[in-house]
Write a protein that holds these residues in place. Structure first.
Motif, short mmCIF file in Angstrom:
data_model
loop_
_atom_site.label_atom_id
_atom_site.label_comp_id
_atom_site.label_asym_id
_atom_site.label_seq_id
_atom_site.Cartn_x
_atom_site.Cartn_y
_atom_site.Cartn_z
N THR A 1 15.76 17.24 1.83
CA THR A 1 14.61 16.54 2.37
C THR A 1 14.42 16.92 3.84
O THR A 1 15.26 17.63 4.41
CB THR A 1 14.79 15.01 2.28
OG1 THR A 1 15.94 14.65 3.07
CG2 THR A 1 15.04 14.57 0.85
N SER B 1 12.15 18.33 -1.60
CA SER B 1 11.08 17.39 -1.89
C SER B 1 10.96 16.29 -0.86
O SER B 1 11.94 15.89 -0.25
CB SER B 1 11.31 16.76 -3.27
OG SER B 1 10.27 15.87 -3.56
N HIS B 2 9.75 15.81 -0.69
CA HIS B 2 9.50 14.63 0.13
C HIS B 2 9.57 13.37 -0.73
O HIS B 2 9.58 12.27 -0.21
CB HIS B 2 8.08 14.67 0.71
CG HIS B 2 7.88 15.72 1.74
ND1 HIS B 2 8.49 15.68 2.95
CD2 HIS B 2 7.14 16.85 1.72
CE1 HIS B 2 8.13 16.74 3.65
NE2 HIS B 2 7.32 17.47 2.92
N ALA C 1 14.83 12.08 -4.50
CA ALA C 1 16.07 11.62 -3.86
C ALA C 1 16.78 10.61 -4.76
O ALA C 1 18.01 10.60 -4.84
CB ALA C 1 15.75 11.01 -2.49
#
Ligand code: ADP
Ligand code: MG
Length: 220
Positions: free
Chosen positions: A41, A198-199, A204
């Protein structure tokens, strides 16, 4: 003791243009074992895509090494890097990884002819992704969600032992995102090392480990 699927040691990447120097990576180390799903991230510009490109051997790091299953892919001739990449790495980029003039089915077959891995039966793969009815379609004929699934079919086509994904769910509706994440999780469960940039909090959430990048370094 066998080598980890993926190991990056102290990676540096500087881009130089005229008298501008961008320090995209400044000493990033990362080890990912088979079976692990790691989320990378960090804010835009923190070096996430540069890191993935170095891991895939698409970019040469300015300093440091990348090893795939104990074999060095960095600082080698492009043909050697391409061979290692084809043997071990599946790639899923947000921009399409589909060849424009080939059907979905032929895109999958193309990757299977390049990779030495166990080819998965094409129809079963497309069916598991819910796009078997689009097998003969060309990439430009697909909807966004279908294109994402087709891209995933290509990434999974040779059962890669390492999968690198750069914001794979960035443009997807929530159903397609859930499907992609499920399949990435399944791939890790089957023993592959999976790295997802990824955001998205949902990425996550399914990761075994989160590696936050900031300004080209792993944030504490
Ligand atoms: P992220 O994926 O986290 O948004 P990137 O890895 O794309 O970040 O970029 C990290 C930094 O490196 C940024 O400052 C970006 O402008 C720069 N950069 C990336 N690729 C290049 C390139 N090919 N040439 C010059 N600078 C680049
Ligand atoms: Mg990026």
């Amino acid at each position: 003791m066998s080598a980890p699927a993926l190991a990056a040691h102290d990676l540096y990447k500087f881009y130089r243009a005229a008298d501008e120097e961008t320090r995209a990576l400044r000493g990033v180390s990362l080890t990912v074992d088979g079976g692990e799903l790691v989320a990378v991230t960090g804010p835009s510009g923190s070096g996430k895509s540069t890191l993935l490109a170095c891991l895939a051997g698409l970019e040469e790091p300015t300093g440091g090494d990348v090893l795939l299953h104990g074999r060095r892919i960095s600082h080698r001739a492009e043909t050697d890097r391409a061979r290692l990449r084809a043997r071990h790495v599946g790639m899923l980029w947000q921009s399409s990884n589909l060849v424009a003039h080939l059907s979905v089915r032929d895109n999958v077959r193309l990757v299977q002819t390049l990779g030495p891995g166990e080819p998965r039966p094409v129809e079963a793969l497309l069916e598991s992704l819910g796009i078997d009815h689009r097998a003969t379609a060309l990439p430009h004929e697909l909807s966004g969600g279908e294109a994402a699934r087709a891209g995933l079919a290509v990434a999974l086509a040779s059962s890669p032992s390492i999968l690198l994904a750069d914001e794979p769910t960035g443009e997807l509706d929530s159903d397609s995102e859930a499907l992609v994440l499920h399949l990435l999780r399944e791939l890790a469960r089957s023993g592959s090392a999976v790295v997802v940039v990824s955001h998205s909090p949902s990425v996550a959430a399914i990761a075994d480990r989160v590696v936050p990048l900031a300004d080209g370094r792993v944030a504490a």
